[in-house]
Design a protein around this motif. Sequence first.
Motif, mmCIF file in Angstrom:
data_model
loop_
_atom_site.group_PDB
_atom_site.id
_atom_site.type_symbol
_atom_site.label_atom_id
_atom_site.label_comp_id
_atom_site.label_asym_id
_atom_site.label_seq_id
_atom_site.Cartn_x
_atom_site.Cartn_y
_atom_site.Cartn_z
ATOM 1 N N ALA A 180 -7.549 3.721 -0.509
ATOM 2 C CA ALA A 180 -6.081 3.600 -0.777
ATOM 3 C C ALA A 180 -5.420 3.382 -1.705
ATOM 4 O O ALA A 180 -6.045 2.811 -3.088
ATOM 5 N N CYS B 142 2.380 -1.746 3.602
ATOM 6 C CA CYS B 142 3.153 -0.387 4.273
ATOM 7 C C CYS B 142 4.713 -0.580 4.312
ATOM 8 O O CYS B 142 5.588 -1.147 5.514
ATOM 9 N N LEU C 231 0.614 -1.204 0.201
ATOM 10 C CA LEU C 231 0.024 -0.438 -0.225
ATOM 11 C C LEU C 231 0.384 1.265 0.026
ATOM 12 O O LEU C 231 1.796 1.352 0.956
ATOM 13 N N ILE D 188 -1.956 1.235 -3.891
ATOM 14 C CA ILE D 188 -1.980 -0.809 -3.624
ATOM 15 C C ILE D 188 -1.240 -0.023 -5.159
ATOM 16 O O ILE D 188 -0.918 -0.344 -6.081
ATOM 17 N N GLY E 30 -8.722 -1.626 0.870
ATOM 18 C CA GLY E 30 -7.062 -2.032 0.162
ATOM 19 C C GLY E 30 -6.644 -2.324 0.864
ATOM 20 O O GLY E 30 -5.802 -3.132 0.551
#
Length: 367
Positions: free
Chosen positions: A215, A190, A165, A217, A339
């Motif tokens: 989000a 992350c 992400l 990705i 997400g």
Amino acid sequence: MSHNTFGHLFRVTTWGESHGPAIGCVVDGCPSGVRLDVEEIQKYMDLRRPGTSRFVTQRREPDQVKILSGVFSDDLTEEKFGGQVTTGTPICLMIENVDQRSKDYSDIRDRYRPGHADYTYDQKYGVRDYRGGGRSSARETASRVAAGAVARAVLGTGVSIRAALVQIGEHKIDRAKWDWSETEKNAFWCPDADTAKTWERYLDDIRKSGSSVGAVIEVVAEGVPAGWGAPIYGKLDSDLAMALMSINAVKGVEIGAGMDAAGLSGETNADEMRSGNDGPRFLSNNNGGILGGISSGQPVVARFSVKPTSSILTTRQSVTASGDDVDVRTTGRHDPCVGIRAAPVAEAMMACVLADHKLRHRGQTGG
């Protein structure tokens, strides 16, 4: 319902509904002699399954996958291949649903949730499974992750696929701090440890307020050789874009620099080349590892945006199936940011597309 299958030589068909007895897929076109154990599939299922943190839906599904067909093992396969292998016949994978709470959705049986597919499904089919969204639910993506594990086995260890992400809501990562190992240390996939802490505070507030957020990705495949894909109607990037766009809640897909390419000059966008020990060496990768629809040997890079789920506690205006105005408030168990669990789905879809193009390349050129 048609169009439940994607791929050309490596073909995946998914089946089942969110609150039915089970979901699953059939993978057709997998070559014989590929090592495949249920444990290898399960490790990817565990990355996507719900209830793993407070930032995803609390639906408790173990997502235990079963291989129903397409594999075989005995003393000869143990000696020749080292264990269970594919037989070249269709591989059927099943995941039982064990934690459905259909009563949570009884209030929306005759109401359309704004931003969901309730209205459009009703208009198309004239009947709608309102329990968790039925076939339109992201529960279906568990089957894609299972198929993606088979695709990874076809690709072999030379190709690695990783997703991360890079943005939640308005908060983007600092790309200068990108560290792939960090994606395994936080609940958000992350790659930036500092941003992960920001996201944790941010999503706690979103979750407690009963709202949701979107989000972005990014998924990267390394080790893809030059030559996969075909010009015009069999482009690797067009197939990849279609695969990623088919994931629930996705509203935009880009390859390489993507939309930002419009702001680059010709000099900047051109991925310059110099000779290297193992062929050309690229000085940049604005084209995301794909040129003219064919892989260049660079990392294949794609990115997609996921909208905020419309399953929120805040009352929204809508209509009933009979056309009356109504206010809708969605209860039940939902992801504050869909997400997060889209990351392993992105990896799976990338794997399926690459496995398909590997087989298509081999079929056309023998390579």
